[in-house]
Enzyme design. Structure first.
Site, PDB file in Angstrom:
ATOM      1  N   CYS A  37      -9.472  -9.191   1.836  1.00 22.21           N
ATOM      2  CA  CYS A  37      -8.046  -7.977   1.637  1.00 22.21           C
ATOM      3  C   CYS A  37      -8.434  -6.735   1.991  1.00 22.21           C
ATOM      4  CB  CYS A  37      -7.499  -8.218   0.383  1.00 22.21           C
ATOM      5  SG  CYS A  37      -6.686  -9.658   0.291  1.00 22.21           S
ATOM      6  N   GLN A  82       0.825 -10.674  -6.117  1.00 23.97           N
ATOM      7  CA  GLN A  82       0.959 -11.356  -6.081  1.00 23.97           C
ATOM      8  C   GLN A  82       1.161 -12.433  -6.996  1.00 23.97           C
ATOM      9  OE1 GLN A  82      -1.258 -13.060  -4.013  1.00 23.97           O
ATOM     10  NE2 GLN A  82      -2.540 -11.512  -2.550  1.00 23.97           N
ATOM     11  N   SER A 130       4.978  -6.960  -1.576  1.00 26.57           N
ATOM     12  CA  SER A 130       4.471  -6.906  -0.119  1.00 26.57           C
ATOM     13  C   SER A 130       5.036  -8.159   0.328  1.00 26.57           C
ATOM     14  CB  SER A 130       3.159  -7.093  -0.216  1.00 26.57           C
ATOM     15  OG  SER A 130       2.660  -6.504   1.608  1.00 26.57           O
ATOM     16  N   GLY A 131       5.359  -8.163   1.826  1.00 29.89           N
ATOM     17  CA  GLY A 131       6.624  -9.108   2.372  1.00 29.89           C
ATOM     18  C   GLY A 131       5.527 -10.683   2.921  1.00 29.89           C
ATOM     19  N   THR A 165      14.398   5.428  10.298  1.00 29.02           N
ATOM     20  CA  THR A 165      14.844   3.694  10.798  1.00 29.02           C
ATOM     21  C   THR A 165      14.826   2.985   9.674  1.00 29.02           C
ATOM     22  OG1 THR A 165      15.641   5.221  12.210  1.00 29.02           O
ATOM     23  CG2 THR A 165      16.020   2.839  12.369  1.00 29.02           C
ATOM     24  N   THR A 207       0.469  -0.991   0.254  1.00 32.58           N
ATOM     25  CA  THR A 207      -0.278  -0.362   0.366  1.00 32.58           C
ATOM     26  C   THR A 207       0.209   1.116   0.019  1.00 32.58           C
ATOM     27  OG1 THR A 207      -1.905  -1.353   1.563  1.00 32.58           O
ATOM     28  CG2 THR A 207      -1.744   1.197   1.195  1.00 32.58           C
ATOM     29  N   ASN A 217      -5.872 -11.087  -6.444  1.00 35.09           N
ATOM     30  CA  ASN A 217      -5.586 -11.623  -5.074  1.00 35.09           C
ATOM     31  C   ASN A 217      -6.838 -12.784  -5.397  1.00 35.09           C
ATOM     32  OD1 ASN A 217      -6.297  -9.154  -5.477  1.00 35.09           O
ATOM     33  ND2 ASN A 217      -7.274  -8.916  -3.820  1.00 35.09           N
TER      34      ASN A 217
HETATM   35  N1  PLP Z   1      -1.948  -5.413  -3.741  1.00 34.65           N
HETATM   36  C1  PLP Z   1      -2.447  -6.997  -3.899  1.00 34.65           C
HETATM   37  C2  PLP Z   1      -2.567  -7.550  -5.320  1.00 34.65           C
HETATM   38  C3  PLP Z   1      -3.426  -7.776  -2.803  1.00 34.65           C
HETATM   39  O1  PLP Z   1      -3.031  -8.622  -2.547  1.00 34.65           O
HETATM   40  C4  PLP Z   1      -2.949  -6.657  -1.038  1.00 34.65           C
HETATM   41  C5  PLP Z   1      -2.827  -7.216  -0.315  1.00 34.65           C
HETATM   42  O2  PLP Z   1      -4.073  -7.881   0.546  1.00 34.65           O
HETATM   43  C6  PLP Z   1      -1.859  -5.008  -1.687  1.00 34.65           C
HETATM   44  C7  PLP Z   1      -1.899  -4.929  -2.655  1.00 34.65           C
HETATM   45  C8  PLP Z   1      -2.176  -4.686  -0.046  1.00 34.65           C
HETATM   46  O3  PLP Z   1      -0.371  -5.355   0.467  1.00 34.65           O
HETATM   47  P1  PLP Z   1      -0.311  -4.720   1.445  1.00 34.65           P
HETATM   48  O4  PLP Z   1      -1.106  -5.120   2.391  1.00 34.65           O
HETATM   49  O5  PLP Z   1       1.233  -5.117   1.764  1.00 34.65           O
HETATM   50  O6  PLP Z   1      -0.333  -2.916   1.593  1.00 34.65           O
END
Ligand code: PLP
Length: 751
Positions: free
Chosen positions: A345, A196, A216-217, A254, A82, A166
């Site tokens: 999500c 994804q 995203s980790g 940091t 995000t 996703n």
């Molecule tokens: N984009 C996709 C396709 C996702 O599946 C997600 C998480 O659900 C995000 C963005 C957001 O990721 P984060 O939780 O690391 O902010």
């Protein structure tokens, strides 16, 4: 209990929701912990501890380049995708502030994660860009409309697409999108959300003209709170977080070194060709096939909401044709299998905007379920998951949710008495006498498959399908039901609202069904009374929308008349007793069971009318005022229902519940559906005698009251999955005079 029963032990869970988040792999967690405890330096410090930290940071960046094929450009560590999306959008829009495009647009894929369109709209407004934010349509298969992109690309300030979806796992042809964009606009900023895709598809970002790519980790076994953003060489950039100048001034604060160390370990695993943690796509495809087979074995008719050939193998988006997503989710959860409904999500969604964008049927969108696993899933884990899914089948059969060849003893009993079937606030009722004579009241189209199954698997003798009135908020499903059950219904011609012509009373062997005219909500309104032959008392009154729990039906709709309503209510009062359970056509309050006594107490207008404290004229004026107010202020078309006064709810935690249950007169009531109840062994968990645990789902609450299953003087602790349903039931019981009802706070989820 059988081998299909699962413990409530949370460690026994099967986690199939990897697209929402993944557990941290033990080897990654070890590295994270080591970094926190030992290699904890600040990369900006000039001493040796700091130098070691800086080395780890830069080494991770180098590894990241290899993993995503980015020899050129920048890689910034962020808190997650995000933040990466914000950074890309803000950088692009600030640079585009002085654009010369007459009708600028911001394009995003219609199935994009909400983080993308919401970020575009937000910064478009905050930065006063005044661009039109346009969704790029997708085909039935979820593939972006390239013509649309080509058509709008020249006016675009930014184009956002995603590599892998996703919810469905559908992947896009990035090369084709690139051609559609670049043929018309060589310079427009192009962001591809790769969250994804990592670990599931091969990425070679420097070979493309993708400008920004967030990652995203926590979607791939690293901790939450760490992610990264790829930025193509030479692209515009504005630091989203300013401060101490870390990350070459591009992202201050940091660095999250433990998270970065986690990514480092993750990248090491991904890059090591001799390591078998991550499975090749051939194996992942086999896993998907196994899961598909298990789902079909258990549920029979399953509809998959995407094509498997254009989606990554780690996601299955499906509907169980004859069950709602809520029912399947509750069942899976009770059995310790975690899956997701719609999109986990984005919170609060109850239908899938992704499936809607694909033009998938409405029922599929409302009932979509997502099962997703990570590429590090082991063969034994997948086998265990399939085994657990298959073990649900007998539970479904025993509860008439899927057709079974054999009739188990439990099946014999499950529909006897009264059951409420709800759909979006409308109620339909099935009454089955001990001799298996059955009547369906106010049939709802959506409930037909369920009732069909119950009637046939339990060999019920369907006597009549009745409406209480011509419903104003929906078309009656009576004819649909009559066609379905035609071979079962007697030849006697059904007359008004389904009541067989020339018959006074319907004989249900140990009970009779009578009807009385109770106009007021509408001219044709009837109330049906189930009277016990043994006691002569009216057990249930199906009153349609004359009464709603704690309220009266609307009298201002066509055919309504407040004075007739007053007469009907007075007449009804001469037929029913205090203990008669009132079964309405709507239950907006989620009351599930209310008796005549409580109904009068909870409805001031009714008690005033019956006690004579209010004249007919006063009743009519007040009722009409209330109805006029309801029509303008509430979505409940069919009636006025005051908010029930909440009696003080007594909540207990598990420790308190366990100690109370040691007292002999305290019982545990599981308010979940029988198929959820059957999936757990609650008496073992609470160390109770079997008879101390009673299963009364909300839909059978009215039945439990009438059959005297509950004693007002007894102590009850109510529980469900999350504490919500049981709270509802505890409130309802308190309303009808139960003094010692307690709710298990947080339900099974917090045990
Ligand atoms: N984009 C996709 C396709 C996702 O599946 C997600 C998480 O659900 C995000 C963005 C957001 O990721 P984060 O939780 O690391 O902010």
């Amino acid at each position: 209990m059988s081998e299909h029963v699962f413990s409530t032990d949370q460690t026994a869970q099967i986690y199939l929701d990897a697209n929402a988040t993944t557990p941290v792999l033990p080897c990654i967690a070890d590295v994270v912990l080591h970094t926190m405890k030992t290699c904890f330096g600040n990369p900006s410090s000039s001493h040796i501890t700091g130098i070691q930290a800086k080395h780890l940071l830069e080494h991770t960046r180098d590894q990241a380049r290899k993993v995503i094929g980015a020899q050129y450009g920048d890689i910034l560590f962020t808190s997650g995708a995000t933040e990466g999306i914000q950074t890309a959008v803000v950088s692009t829009l600030i640079a585009a502030k002085n654009h010369q495009i007459e009708k600028p647009v911001l394009l995003y894929g219609a199935t994009e994660h909400k983080a993308v369109p919401n970020t575009l709209s937000h910064w478009n407004e905050v930065l006063s860009i005044h661009a039109d934010v346009l969704a790029i349509p997708v085909s039935n298969d979820g593939i972006l409309d390239l013509d649309f992109i080509a058509q709008h690309a020249k006016n675009a300030l930014m184009i956002c697409t995603m590599a892998v979806n996703n919810e469905t796992g559908i992947y896009q042809d990035l090369a084709a999108i690139e051609t559609a964009i670049r043929t018309h606009n060589s310079d427009v900023a192009w962001m591809v959300d790769c969250v994804q895709a990592l670990g599931k598809t091969k990425l070679a970002l420097s070979e493309t003209s993708i400008d920004y790519a967030p990652f995203s980790g926590h979607k791939l076994y690293a901790p939450k709170g760490i992610g990264m953003l790829y930025i193509r060489e030479g692209r515009v950039y504005t630091p989203f977080i300013a401060g101490g100048g870390q990350e070459s001034g591009k992202r201050s604060g940091t660095e999250n070194l433990p998270g970065i160390a986690g990514l480092n370990k993750l990248f090491e695993l991904l890059l090591d060709e001799t390591d078998s943690t991550f499975k090749p796509s051939r194996v992942l495809n086999e896993y998907r096939d196994k899961l598909r087979t298990a789902l079909i074995h258990t549920f029979g008719k399953v509809t998959f909401n995407h094509q498997f050939q254009n989606s990554v193998p780690t996601t299955l988006n499906f509907c169980v044709n004859e069950l709602s997503s809520k029912e399947v989710m509750d069942l899976f959860d009770a059995a310790g299998i975690r899956i997701s409904g719609g999109s986990a999500c984005s919170s609060g969604a109850n239908r899938s905007f992704v499936l809607d964008a694909m033009g998938i049927a409405s029922w599929q969108s409302e009932n979509a379920l997502r099962l997703s696993f990570g590429p590090a899933m082991s063969p034994s884990d997948i086998d265990l998951a399939c085994e657990r899914i298959c073990a649900l089948k007998p539970i479904l059969q025993a509860n008439c949710l899927v057709v079974s060849d054999t009739l188990s003893p439990q099946q014999e009993a499950c529909a006897l008495g009264l059951t409420q079937y709800r759909h979006q606030g409308a109620c339909s009722w099935l009454f089955v006498s001990e001799s298996k004579h059955a009547i369906i009241i106010d049939p709802i189209a959506e409930m037909l498959p369920r009732l069909e199954k119950i009637v046939s698997t339990q060999s019920l003798n369907l006597v009549a399908i009745l409406d209480t009135h011509d419903h104003q908020d929906r078309i009656s499903a009576r004819q649909l039901y009559e066609r379905t059950f035609v071979s079962m219904l007697s030849d006697v011609k059904a007359g008004q609202l389904g009541w067989p012509s020339n018959i006074e009373k319907l004989d249900l062997m140990n009970a009779t069904l009578e009807r009385i005219h109770t106009p007021g909500h509408s001219k044709d309104s009837l109330s049906y009374l189930v009277r016990s032959k043994k006691t002569g008392k009216v057990l249930y009154c199906f009153c349609g929308d004359l009464l709603l729990p704690a309220g009266l039906g609307n009298s201002l709709l066509a055919g309504g008349d407040a004075l007739e309503m007053a007469n009907s209510l007075r007449q009804l009062n001469t037929f029913v007793q205090n203990e008669t359970v009132i079964c309405s056509g709507h239950d907006y309050q989620q009351c599930f069971a209310i008796n005549w006594h409580a109904q009068i107490q909870q409805t001031p207008l009714l008690s005033a009318l019956l006690s004579g404290a209010m004249s007919d004229a006063e009743f009519v004026t007040t009722k009409q005022e209330n109805d006029a107010h309801t029509i303008t202020h509430s979505a409940s078309l069919c009636g006025f229902a005051a908010t029930l006064d909440e009696p003080p709810l007594m909540q207990v935690d598990v420790t308190k519940a366990k100690s109370m249950l040691l007292e002999s007169d305290t019982c545990l009531i599981d308010t979940r559906e029988p198929y959820e109840h059957d999936a757990n062994d609650l008496h073992k968990f609470f160390n109770l005698k079997k008879e101390q645990v009673i299963n009364i789902p909300l839909s059978r609450m009215a039945h439990a009251l009438v059959t005297g299953k509950l004693e007002k003087t007894h102590h009850y602790i109510l529980l469900c999955r999350s504490g919500n349903r049981s709270k509802q039931a505890a409130n309802n019981l308190a309303h009808i005079g139960f003094e010692h009802v307690y709710n298990l706070k947080g339900g099974l989820a917090l045990m």
